[in-house]
Scaffold this active site. Sequence first.
Site, PDB file in Angstrom:
ATOM      1  N   GLU A 238      -6.810  -2.437  -1.897  1.00  0.00           N
ATOM      2  CA  GLU A 238      -6.267  -3.601  -2.798  1.00  0.00           C
ATOM      3  C   GLU A 238      -4.630  -3.674  -2.455  1.00  0.00           C
ATOM      4  O   GLU A 238      -4.112  -3.846  -3.693  1.00  0.00           O
ATOM      5  CB  GLU A 238      -6.522  -3.709  -4.300  1.00  0.00           C
ATOM      6  CG  GLU A 238      -8.074  -3.861  -4.353  1.00  0.00           C
ATOM      7  CD  GLU A 238      -8.689  -3.700  -5.907  1.00  0.00           C
ATOM      8  OE1 GLU A 238      -9.631  -4.108  -6.080  1.00  0.00           O
ATOM      9  OE2 GLU A 238      -7.829  -3.060  -6.560  1.00  0.00           O
ATOM     10  N   THR A 239      -4.306  -3.831  -1.386  1.00  0.00           N
ATOM     11  CA  THR A 239      -3.001  -3.960  -1.014  1.00  0.00           C
ATOM     12  C   THR A 239      -2.449  -5.150  -1.270  1.00  0.00           C
ATOM     13  O   THR A 239      -2.133  -5.996  -0.090  1.00  0.00           O
ATOM     14  CB  THR A 239      -2.377  -3.378   0.171  1.00  0.00           C
ATOM     15  OG1 THR A 239      -3.302  -4.066   1.124  1.00  0.00           O
ATOM     16  CG2 THR A 239      -2.425  -1.912   0.556  1.00  0.00           C
TER      17      THR A 239
END
Length: 561
Positions: A238-239
């Site tokens: 989840e960048t």
Amino acid sequence: MHLFPQPRSLKLHPGTASPHDALFVSKIHDNLAPGHYTLRIGPDKIEITGGDTAALAYADDTLAQIRAQSPEGQLPRLEISDGPAFRERGYMLDISRCKVPTMDELLRLVDRLATLRYNQLQLYTEHTFAYTGHESVWRDSSPLTGEEIEQLDAACAARHIELVPNQNSFGHLERWLRHPAYRHLAECPDGFTSPFGDFRPYGATLKPNADSLAFLDELYTQLLPHFRSRRVNVGCDETFDLGLGWSRPQVEAEGIEEIYLEFLEKIGQLVEKHGHQMLFWADIVLKRPELIDRLPAGSVPVVWGYERDHPFAEQCAQMAAAGLEFQVAPGDSTWLSTHGRLETAQANIALATREGLRHGAHGLLLTHWGDQGHIQPYALSLPALVMGSQYSWEGAAANVERWPEFLSTRLLNDTTGEFARTLAALGSVESLTTHRQHNRSVLFRGLFAEIDEVRALAEKITPVESVAIATRLDEAEAHLSRACPRCPDADWLRDEAAQSLRLTRLALARLESIRTGKSRETLLPQLEEALSCHESQWLLRNRPGGLPESRSYFTGLRERL
């Protein structure tokens, strides 16, 4: 005979054997895989053969269960052949979203995991390790120290559990990047708008450059020597803000997954320099499956998903096609819930198990997250903990309908079985509403969301459903009143179940007050009681550091009830 887990093969023979007169033989044999064992009880001999020392311990445990169920000390003559479906059977506990357990609590967890034959533990960490020179980041979080990690690591090793270091290393680092000393490492130092539409005032993702790698190198240098394990989970999920700031020109030229993979490769090289194998969350790479073949050699993708319809089949097939060692990671579905979501948890773990085994996954990692203050009471995690054990050992055919029996006998010493029935009733509340939400319970949102969202939710919970929920909660309370667990933390567990009832009833009352137009002032005493219980129960199992942040979800609710 009721054995946990259910052996793969059990053959009973006529007659009985006296354990007092029998010769006892226990040995390791290399023709058995790690964790696999045979147990033979003959007329004058009890023989255990295992693939390793852990297997011998599992066989001893099975023999102890047989002894406990054998009248007058006469054992049945039998042959058992057993072993786990997954080589790696892990549990991951989030210790960065507010709750950092005390050492006593962590050691209690190790005992429970060993009883359930888990052989891997990860403590999900963003900022809750006491890194030297970085006190401003962890000062108020009551972090684990290196000495505590070593104590926990020794306890795990004694119980045949591998304590795998876990340090998120790309995204989810807002608790670092909010501090002035680390803003220069942020992809978006002035904040960003998340995919969910909210503006976040601090960056969450490292800029993928040499400065960030030097930062990670320092963290690994301090963290990894405290563990026996030669593996490390670097996260990298989840960048969300990658490509929105510093790396925008590169992302526009090459694509976001390409830039992500280039930095992941460099993290892999860093991990290899430290003599470790890299595990990482596979969500970003799976958006561009053609990149899977370029993953760092020897790295282990962890395919995660937490709903009953997660595409494990497709994603596991992609990993298998690339010839990769990989794990699957379902969840216990307790986070963002006041009552647990047992049907979702069971379906999600079952799906991950089936598709993971079908496509050759080496491990299953059951995750327990603490989003939005880690408000869910601990007791809610126990049913999925048992089910995860059953699936990871017995495989997709596991009879998880027996989890209440195994929870009662193996962990709680509750001859009434009523505490497990309490948790089953609480966990079934989700099934009573036609409206569902992704990765959270409707009632949790009904309790903590802003008033406009709660008004919309109140229209989706019908009066009939509200009555059904209230009735189910009454049933859970009746079960709880008859429960008699005799484990060391039995009183805490009862109080936690009562807190689940308290929070869920408060959520239902808030929705009902909005739907009917009744005054919400009467809810304030219930809220204050729930907050008081939350605080007192927190400090029994956890350190104080994250409590103020968790408390803020309740205090903020005072203004918008």
